[in-house]
Write a protein that holds these residues in place. Structure first.
Motif: not given
Length: 340
Positions: A31-34, A67-71, A240-241, A280-285
């Motif tokens: 939720s915070c990441l979003f 890609a980050d926006v979609i993720m 991240c990966f 891996s999700s932290l990549n979007s941040l």
């Protein structure tokens, strides 16, 4: 019979995925990441919308932004599903669509990280080689081919996840047909090849970059401190990966070849996968850091949008910098990015 029922009940409780880590901790983190990711990537989209695609680097970064926006938009579905607040229909949607989009965008980012590393390396070894409309057009075609390839690869995961759950307690693998489980394993192997191929690419490119920068500093007798910004792509890639891909193989095997794993082992691999998946999700941040520190066009446009003077963050990006990496002096070998 009573003892057998008690043993079964105890085993189900012990091995249940619905523990505090899955239903509370990760939903709060996602939720915070979003919220943070939506804000930062929203700014990134607004900025890149104003920047023309006149370099390979900009083209690759724009693809990563998409890609980050979609993720980022897949996170709320994961939060609702993991916290057991989603309906059965929404959980099926997560298994069929949302999770597939998450992994699709992850490997889009991995592939473009590899291309960015090659581009940075090329700019270091051949700093005076320019670009032209034909090269830019080829990079755009390559970008489209990458998206098309991964979409085609992932589409069967959507189509073959069509079984009706027999109860309200189900895993995504329970919805897959026999062909779906097989294709899931095939896709996992292909994605492993993509990851390891790009990992080798990133390591080789940044080894060459480091060696060339050191030679340049030695020849010019300039300040020997290498700005850490140069290695942001490498750091984000490893944070991240890398952990997730060490955890994914045994987890996938525990899903597709369940007879080889007991309940507790399956639970362990699930928790390990979810923990590394969050990295891996932290990549979007973290990607917006790459945009800011490595792309001068992004900084310039951002400062203009916010009506800030260009030198506002000189301590972070390198005082007197005229390159995207923030190198503190101009040298043919130290220029790792575009002045566009």
């Amino acid at each position: 019979t009573g003892q057998l029922q008690n043993l079964t009940f105890h085993t189900n409780i012990t091995c249940s995925r619905d523990n505090v880590l899955k239903t509370v901790v990760f939903p709060v983190l996602y939720s915070c990441l979003f919220l943070l990711g939506l804000s930062l990537n929203g700014v990134a989209v607004c900025v890149f919308f104003r920047i023309p695609s006149k370099s390979h680097f900009i083209i690759y970064l724009k693809n990563i932004v998409v890609a980050d926006v979609i993720m980022t938009f897949t996170f709320p579905f994961k939060v609702l599903s993991d916290s057991n607040m989603a309906s059965t229909g929404l959980r099926i949607f997560v298994c069929r669509v949302s999770s597939v989009l998450f992994y699709l965008t992850m490997y889009i980012s991995i592939l473009f990280f590899g291309l960015i590393s090659i581009d940075r390396c090329r700019k270091t070894l051949k700093p005076f080689r320019g670009t032209n409309a034909a090269r830019l057009a080829r990079r755009k075609v390559l970008s489209g081919a990458i998206w098309t390839f991964l979409l085609v690869l992932c589409l069967p995961n959507v189509i073959l996840t069509r079984k009706t759950p027999t109860s309200s307690y189900f895993k995504c693998s329970d919805l897959k047909t026999a062909a779906g489980l097989y294709w899931h394993e095939v896709v996992n192997h292909v994605c492993q090849v993509i990851f390891w191929g790009n990992l080798v690419t990133v390591i080789v490119c940044y080894t060459l970059i480091t060696k060339e920068l050191y030679r340049s500093y030695s020849r010019t007798k300039a300040q020997r401190k290498i700005n850490a910004n140069v290695f942001l792509v490498l750091a984000v890639f490893f944070v991240c990966f890398v952990p997730f891909h060490f955890a994914r193989v045994p987890y996938t095997m525990s899903q597709t070849r369940g007879v080889l794993f007991d309940c507790k082992l399956k639970l362990f691999f699930f928790q390990l996968k979810e923990s590394t998946l969050f990295l891996s999700s932290l990549n979007s941040l973290l990607d917006p850091l790459i945009y800011f520190f490595l792309c001068k066009s992004f900084r310039t446009t951002l400062f203009k949008t916010l009506q800030l003077p260009p030198g506002s963050c000189s301590r972070l990006t390198g005082r007197g910098s005229d390159t995207d990496t923030g190198t503190k002096y101009q040298t043919p070998y130290g220029s790792l990015s575009h002045n566009t």
